[in-house]
Design an enzyme around this catalytic site. Structure first.
Site, short mmCIF file in Angstrom:
data_model
loop_
_atom_site.label_atom_id
_atom_site.label_comp_id
_atom_site.label_asym_id
_atom_site.label_seq_id
_atom_site.Cartn_x
_atom_site.Cartn_y
_atom_site.Cartn_z
N VAL A 53 7.13 -0.99 -3.01
CA VAL A 53 6.51 0.11 -2.85
C VAL A 53 6.98 1.08 -1.99
CG1 VAL A 53 4.54 -0.54 -3.92
CG2 VAL A 53 4.63 -0.23 -1.41
N ASP A 94 -15.27 2.45 -9.06
CA ASP A 94 -16.54 1.85 -8.45
C ASP A 94 -17.00 1.03 -9.82
OD1 ASP A 94 -19.00 0.89 -7.63
OD2 ASP A 94 -19.40 2.49 -6.35
N HIS A 95 -16.87 -0.28 -9.71
CA HIS A 95 -17.05 -1.14 -10.80
C HIS A 95 -18.66 -1.08 -11.38
CE1 HIS A 95 -17.88 -4.14 -7.88
NE2 HIS A 95 -18.40 -4.82 -8.74
N HIS A 131 -21.37 1.53 -3.86
CA HIS A 131 -22.08 0.95 -5.05
C HIS A 131 -23.77 1.45 -4.75
CE1 HIS A 131 -18.66 -1.54 -5.59
NE2 HIS A 131 -19.12 -2.40 -4.74
N LYS A 177 -21.12 -0.80 -15.14
CA LYS A 177 -22.23 -1.80 -15.78
C LYS A 177 -23.18 -1.15 -16.52
CE LYS A 177 -21.95 -4.62 -11.54
NZ LYS A 177 -21.82 -6.08 -12.00
N GLY A 204 -1.77 -9.95 -8.26
CA GLY A 204 -2.77 -10.24 -7.35
C GLY A 204 -4.29 -10.85 -8.46
#
Length: 493
Positions: free
Chosen positions: A94, A185-186, A248, A190, A23
């Site tokens: 899956v 949660d990217h 976020h 940061k 992906g």
């Protein structure tokens, strides 16, 4: 008791199994992140990656895809080839239990070949509807029964509301304990977001004034210049509230207003974040109407309106912009308005936090207008912090001017900053969940969000209410009016 952080760089032994290995997320984020960990020495000889998906790829083709995803990250083709040689592909359904037997055989083989001590990370880069099924078969077919650790990394969206999130969590928790589930949660990876706690809790000058006695208001902006692009199908069912606010923005707010934790460890930080979410005021429908506004972008210069985007209905009422005022009734920050906003097709792409301090009521300068003291945390695109102060103008008169103290990362420093996914994957390898979302945080954030969503759905809007802002602006006028009611304004404009 003081906590001493272990900063020694040490090679990590692990097998990565990436569900959804063909992906977009894997190719854009995961493979470059793993390569950076390889370059920095966290991954060396003792690691392997199995990419799984339904496509009938070969190992060689898969490795070529991996090489393409990291092209340009290093000049050494030898290093790229060595890294890619650790990657293996398994065509996988899956929902088919027999495929897990084949996957287990390959996993056991690679565990022995690379001496991985049974350490396994399962990255679920797929639709959430498969999370429960994958978790079930990883356990029932013995993949997660090894002598090492078995950790699951889960991408958002984690549910559409509290009920669906709870059902999803209940499914996963049947097979994996909370300490082995890493909800990524990217934004929490940061650099400047991780700097929030350092600023608050390692500087006495800031700790002393970071409270409702000294802070006038807090502003959080996550603006995007792009539209929905290829995500139209998903976005039109989610909207800005679910896509950005629930995860976020609320995570950033928690870091900004939580009480001081006992130490910088996952348990203590999590406790204070959960307390913060519990203290987040859940609004009634009338309070939602007074404290939250929404928008949808119309056309702009060479840019289509939201309703003209691919896969979007021509009468869609999905919000592409949200602004709101939050209240957190905890010890230090009760009564401080927290303004948040996020939207697509705004004037610029930026993530910025502004802490606005109260004016000095005892000023000796009489009627002279003083500039607000503001601490600004620029998360992106130019990471850094700035503090605005009042100083004397040069000359004979006793007039003041606004002066800004700035610290921005140099190009050399910025180049050394780990990308968010790199940082977070390393955290998982270390078993450090301080920068991940606990279920209790999700539970209370969804309950807060559900009240807004329910009020909006019940209120309804005439179809011609949208669009109400143009591409390339900072959102609809009602966003400015939200702050003006309190005598405030958006600092970032």
């Amino acid at each position: 008791m003081k906590v001493v952080l272990n900063l020694v760089k040490k090679e990590k032994k692990a097998l990565f199994v990436i569900f959804g290995g063909t992906g977009d997320l894997a190719q854009r984020k995961l493979y470059p992140a793993l390569f950076n960990l390889y370059k920095r020495g966290y991954l060396k000889k003792h690691f392997a990656v199995i990419g799984t998906a339904r496509r009938p790829w070969t190992n060689d083709y898969y490795r070529d895809v991996v090489k393409s995803s990291i092209d340009g990250m290093v000049d050494s083709q030898t290093k790229i080839n060595e890294f890619a040689s650790h990657f293996y592909y398994q065509s996988h359904n899956v929902n088919d239990v027999e495929h897990y037997e084949t996957l287990k055989a390959l996993a056991d083989k690679l565990d022995a070949k690379y001496e991985l001590a049974g350490n396994r990370l399962y990255y679920l880069a797929m639709s959430p509807r498969f999370f429960g099924t994958i978790s079930k078969y990883l356990k029932s077919e013995g993949l997660a029964d090894t002598d090492g650790y078995n950790r699951v990394i889960i991408e958002k969206p984690f549910g559409r509301d509290y009920q669906s999130a709870k059902e999803l969590d209940d499914e996963i928790s049947k097979y994996f304990s909370e300490e082995d589930v890493f909800r990524i949660d990217h934004y929490l990876g940061k650099e400047m977001i991780q700097n929030i706690m350092a600023l608050r809790f390692s500087n006495s000058i800031l700790s002393a004034i970071w409270n409702n006695k000294m802070i006038s208001n807090i502003q959080v902006t996550l603006s995007e210049s792009l539209g929905v692009e290829e995500r139209g199908g998903y976005y039109d069912t989610a909207g800005a509230l679910r896509d950005m606010v629930q995860n976020h923005i609320l995570q950033i707010v928690a870091l900004l207003v939580m009480d001081r934790p006992a130490s910088y460890c996952a348990k203590d930080v999590r406790q204070k974040k959960v307390e913060t979410f519990k203290a987040l005021k859940v609004y009634s429908p009338e309070e939602v109407k007074a404290n939250f506004v929404r928008g949808q972008y119309g056309e702009g210069k060479d840019m289509p309106a939201y309703r003209e985007e691919n896969l979007i209905e021509p009468d869609s009422m999905t919000e592409t912009f949200v602004a709101g005022k939050l209240e957190v009734n905890n010890k230090e920050m009760a009564g401080v308005p927290i303004y948040i906003r996020t939207g697509k097709r705004m004037a610029t792409k930026a993530t910025r936090i502004d802490i606005v301090f109260k004016q000095d009521k005892g000023s000796i300068y009489g009627e002279q207008a003083l500039a607000d003291n503001i601490l600004t945390i620029n998360v992106e695109p130019d990471p850094g912090i700035a503090l605005s102060l009042n100083t004397k103008k040069i000359g004979q008169e006793y007039a003041t001017k606004k002066t800004e103290l700035k610290n921005s990362l140099t190009k050399e420093q910025a180049a050394r900053v780990p990308e968010a996914y790199e940082s977070l994957i390393l955290n998982v390898l270390q078993g450090n969940s301080v920068n991940f979302t606990h279920w209790d945080e999700l539970k209370y954030s969804w309950k807060f969000l559900d009240a807004i969503r329910k009020a909006w759905d019940e209120e309804g809007l005439p179809v011609d209410y949208f669009p109400n802002y143009s591409c390339g602006t900072m959102g609809p006028q009602i966003s400015d009016e939200l702050l003006a009611k309190d005598g405030n304004y958006w600092i970032f404009n």
